[in-house]
Write a protein that holds these residues in place. Structure first.
Motif, short mmCIF file in Angstrom:
data_model
loop_
_atom_site.label_atom_id
_atom_site.label_comp_id
_atom_site.label_asym_id
_atom_site.label_seq_id
_atom_site.Cartn_x
_atom_site.Cartn_y
_atom_site.Cartn_z
N TYR A 1 1.21 -1.30 0.00
CA TYR A 1 -0.17 -0.56 0.44
C TYR A 1 1.14 1.45 0.14
N ASN B 1 2.47 4.65 -0.24
CA ASN B 1 2.07 5.96 0.59
C ASN B 1 2.75 6.74 0.46
N LEU C 1 6.01 5.60 1.72
CA LEU C 1 5.48 4.84 3.60
C LEU C 1 5.08 3.73 2.71
N TYR D 1 3.51 0.09 3.98
CA TYR D 1 3.31 -1.11 5.55
C TYR D 1 3.69 -2.34 4.63
N GLY E 1 1.97 -6.68 9.95
CA GLY E 1 2.00 -7.05 11.75
C GLY E 1 2.44 -6.19 12.68
N ALA E 2 2.22 -6.68 13.87
CA ALA E 2 3.23 -5.87 14.78
C ALA E 2 4.24 -5.52 15.20
N LEU E 3 5.19 -5.33 14.55
CA LEU E 3 6.54 -4.60 15.35
C LEU E 3 6.93 -3.87 14.60
N LEU E 4 6.78 -3.73 13.14
CA LEU E 4 7.20 -2.76 12.79
C LEU E 4 6.47 -2.74 11.08
N PRO E 5 5.45 -2.03 11.25
CA PRO E 5 3.89 -1.82 10.80
C PRO E 5 4.86 -1.01 9.77
N TYR E 6 5.04 0.15 9.69
CA TYR E 6 5.49 0.94 8.78
C TYR E 6 6.42 1.11 8.29
N PHE F 1 8.61 4.61 6.76
CA PHE F 1 9.23 5.73 5.78
C PHE F 1 10.84 5.33 4.93
N LEU G 1 11.73 11.36 7.72
CA LEU G 1 10.82 10.69 8.80
C LEU G 1 10.56 9.36 9.52
N TRP H 1 8.90 6.80 11.64
CA TRP H 1 7.55 5.93 12.55
C TRP H 1 7.38 5.49 13.49
N ASN I 1 1.05 0.18 18.86
CA ASN I 1 2.26 -0.76 18.63
C ASN I 1 3.31 0.45 18.56
#
Lengths: 112, 117
Positions: free
Chosen positions: A34, A36, A91, A93, A96-101, A103, B45, B47, B59
């Motif tokens: 996805y 961005n 950005l 995606y 998961g829960a650890l490092l979803p995003y 940049f 940037l 996150w 998270n």
């Protein structure tokens, strides 16, 4: 550690076309990331241009377009205007829960 | 109009605590995640983490886990980012941004945090 890499800088003439790319250290970027794209001008907050690879917000100028180019996400600026001079960030995606995003490293676009 | 309004600039000393805020208006606050993003001077940037205001699920990026806490009070449509022991290296601009999971569409104007003795 996941790294998302962009060109450090690009120069384009007014009215020209420039393509920025966004690569993942984990492999090919697909629509499932996805992608961005954001524009940030000096002293301002980022603004969203593109989401989900190629979708635009109502406020996004028509000269901005997003796509997948080979194994990378791409942002193309066509008919560049002087006001497009800015830093651009992608950005991705990862889920998961650890490092979803994550940049991207950012691309400085100079209109000259 | 959808807006995220962030609290004002802060100047703190190393070791001090701090909480900055992000107030959402013009939309249903519990329908979108809020992420926090750091931008150190002259840098890109990063996150930091996110919260789902409807249930306060969070998270964190491994780079920030344990050093900051993200919370939200849905009754007043506000998300928070807090530190219990600031360091000089926390000097940065901090942005909040709302997203639905894949579209980070609205950003706050940012809060400058300066940590200096």
């Amino acid at each position: 550690q996941t790294v998302v890499t962009q060109e450090p800088s690009l120069t384009v003439s007014p009215g020209g076309t420039v393509t920025l790319t966004c690569a993942s250290s984990t492999g090919a970027v697909t629509s499932g990331f996805y992608p961005n794209w954001f524009q940030q001008k000096p002293g301002q907050a980022p603004t969203s241009l593109i989401y989900s690879t190629s979708k635009k917000h109502p406020r996004t100028p028509a000269r901005f377009s997003g796509s997948l180019l080979g194994d990378k996400a791409a942002l193309t600026l066509s008919g560049v205007q002087p006001e497009d001079e800015a830093e651009y960030y992608c950005l991705l995606y990862y889920g998961g829960a650890l490092l979803p995003y994550v940049f991207g490293t950012g691309t400085k676009v100079t209109v000259l | 109009e959808v807006q995220l309004v962030q609290s004002g600039a802060e100047v703190k000393k190393p070791g001090e605590s701090l909480r900055i805020s992000c107030y959402g208006s013009g939309y249903t606050f519990t329908s979108y995640w809020i992420s926090w993003v750091r931008q150190m001077p002259g840098k890109g940037l990063e996150w930091m983490g996110r919260i789902n205001p409807s249930d306060s699920y969070t998270n964190y990026s491994p780079s920030f886990q344990g050093h900051v806490t993200i919370s939200a009070d849905k009754s007043i449509s506000t998300a928070y980012l807090q530190w219990s022991g600031l360091k000089a290296s926390d000097t940065a601009m901090y942005y909040c941004a709302r997203h639905d999971g894949v579209d980070m569409d609205v950003w706050g104007k940012g809060t400058t945090v300066t940590v200096s003795s």
